[in-house]
Design a protein around this motif. Structure first.
Motif, PDB file in Angstrom:
ATOM      1  N   ILE A  53      36.782 -24.379  -0.202  1.00 24.91           N
ATOM      2  CA  ILE A  53      37.800 -23.531   0.420  1.00 24.91           C
ATOM      3  C   ILE A  53      39.007 -23.516  -0.497  1.00 24.91           C
ATOM      4  O   ILE A  53      39.476 -24.570  -0.945  1.00 24.91           O
ATOM      5  N   GLY A  54      39.495 -22.331  -0.791  1.00 23.34           N
ATOM      6  CA  GLY A  54      40.674 -22.199  -1.640  1.00 23.34           C
ATOM      7  C   GLY A  54      40.886 -20.751  -2.020  1.00 23.34           C
ATOM      8  O   GLY A  54      40.283 -19.852  -1.428  1.00 23.34           O
ATOM      9  N   SER A  55      41.710 -20.555  -3.019  1.00 26.25           N
ATOM     10  CA  SER A  55      41.916 -19.184  -3.496  1.00 26.25           C
ATOM     11  C   SER A  55      40.610 -18.682  -4.095  1.00 26.25           C
ATOM     12  O   SER A  55      39.743 -19.472  -4.502  1.00 26.25           O
ATOM     13  N   SER A  56      40.474 -17.382  -4.164  1.00 28.44           N
ATOM     14  CA  SER A  56      39.267 -16.787  -4.738  1.00 28.44           C
ATOM     15  C   SER A  56      39.031 -17.300  -6.159  1.00 28.44           C
ATOM     16  O   SER A  56      37.908 -17.640  -6.525  1.00 28.44           O
ATOM     17  N   LYS A  57      40.104 -17.399  -6.931  1.00 29.52           N
ATOM     18  CA  LYS A  57      39.999 -17.860  -8.315  1.00 29.52           C
ATOM     19  C   LYS A  57      39.556 -19.330  -8.372  1.00 29.52           C
ATOM     20  O   LYS A  57      38.695 -19.699  -9.168  1.00 29.52           O
ATOM     21  N   ALA A  58      40.113 -20.176  -7.515  1.00 34.33           N
ATOM     22  CA  ALA A  58      39.770 -21.603  -7.519  1.00 34.33           C
ATOM     23  C   ALA A  58      38.318 -21.829  -7.101  1.00 34.33           C
ATOM     24  O   ALA A  58      37.604 -22.623  -7.716  1.00 34.33           O
ATOM     25  N   VAL A  59      37.875 -21.129  -6.065  1.00 34.88           N
ATOM     26  CA  VAL A  59      36.508 -21.296  -5.590  1.00 34.88           C
ATOM     27  C   VAL A  59      35.515 -20.787  -6.643  1.00 34.88           C
ATOM     28  O   VAL A  59      34.543 -21.465  -6.978  1.00 34.88           O
ATOM     29  N   GLN A  86      31.498 -21.916 -10.944  1.00 33.39           N
ATOM     30  CA  GLN A  86      31.073 -21.755 -12.343  1.00 33.39           C
ATOM     31  C   GLN A  86      31.032 -23.097 -13.071  1.00 33.39           C
ATOM     32  O   GLN A  86      30.111 -23.371 -13.844  1.00 33.39           O
ATOM     33  N   TYR A  87      32.001 -23.961 -12.808  1.00 35.46           N
ATOM     34  CA  TYR A  87      32.021 -25.282 -13.442  1.00 35.46           C
ATOM     35  C   TYR A  87      30.819 -26.113 -12.995  1.00 35.46           C
ATOM     36  O   TYR A  87      30.186 -26.801 -13.801  1.00 35.46           O
ATOM     37  N   LEU A  88      30.491 -26.056 -11.708  1.00 33.07           N
ATOM     38  CA  LEU A  88      29.346 -26.815 -11.208  1.00 33.07           C
ATOM     39  C   LEU A  88      28.037 -26.326 -11.832  1.00 33.07           C
ATOM     40  O   LEU A  88      27.093 -27.097 -11.993  1.00 33.07           O
ATOM     41  N   GLN A  89      27.985 -25.052 -12.222  1.00 28.95           N
ATOM     42  CA  GLN A  89      26.815 -24.558 -12.946  1.00 28.95           C
ATOM     43  C   GLN A  89      26.818 -25.093 -14.374  1.00 28.95           C
ATOM     44  O   GLN A  89      25.787 -25.539 -14.875  1.00 28.95           O
ATOM     45  N   VAL A  90      27.978 -25.096 -15.021  1.00 29.17           N
ATOM     46  CA  VAL A  90      28.072 -25.581 -16.404  1.00 29.17           C
ATOM     47  C   VAL A  90      27.604 -27.032 -16.515  1.00 29.17           C
ATOM     48  O   VAL A  90      26.896 -27.398 -17.457  1.00 29.17           O
ATOM     49  N   ILE A  91      27.955 -27.864 -15.533  1.00 30.31           N
ATOM     50  CA  ILE A  91      27.549 -29.274 -15.604  1.00 30.31           C
ATOM     51  C   ILE A  91      26.141 -29.499 -15.041  1.00 30.31           C
ATOM     52  O   ILE A  91      25.666 -30.622 -14.986  1.00 30.31           O
TER      53      ILE A  91
END
Length: 79
Positions: free
Chosen positions: A32-38, A43-48
């Motif tokens: 939950i957060g701003s559209s940009k933060a979510v 995307q970061y969770l995909q990168v890792i």
């Protein structure tokens, strides 16, 4: 004294690992957060290598103004 402890411990490691059967249980992740933060977190969770972008729900409106949320349902191994 430590050697005695270690000598008696080798059987328990093998017995525990052979007796415990891992079970898959559902786990829900909620961002939950701003559209940009979510979006950047997804995307970061995909990168890792944790979860693919396509595994997450579309951005959904949150009860809080200016926030969105996304949900990931994923089974995890639990022992």
């Amino acid at each position: 004294m430590t050697q005695g402890f270690l000598l008696g411990a080798d059987f328990s490691i093998n017995q525990i690992s052979s007796q415990v059967t891992p079970l898959k249980q559902p786990l829900k992740h909620l961002l939950i957060g701003s559209s940009k933060a979510v979006t950047s977190t997804i995307q970061y969770l995909q990168v890792i290598g944790y979860a693919d972008v396509g595994d997450w729900s579309p951005l959904l409106p949150s009860p809080n103004p200016g926030e969105v949320m996304s949900i990931l349902n994923r089974p995890i191994l639990v022992q």
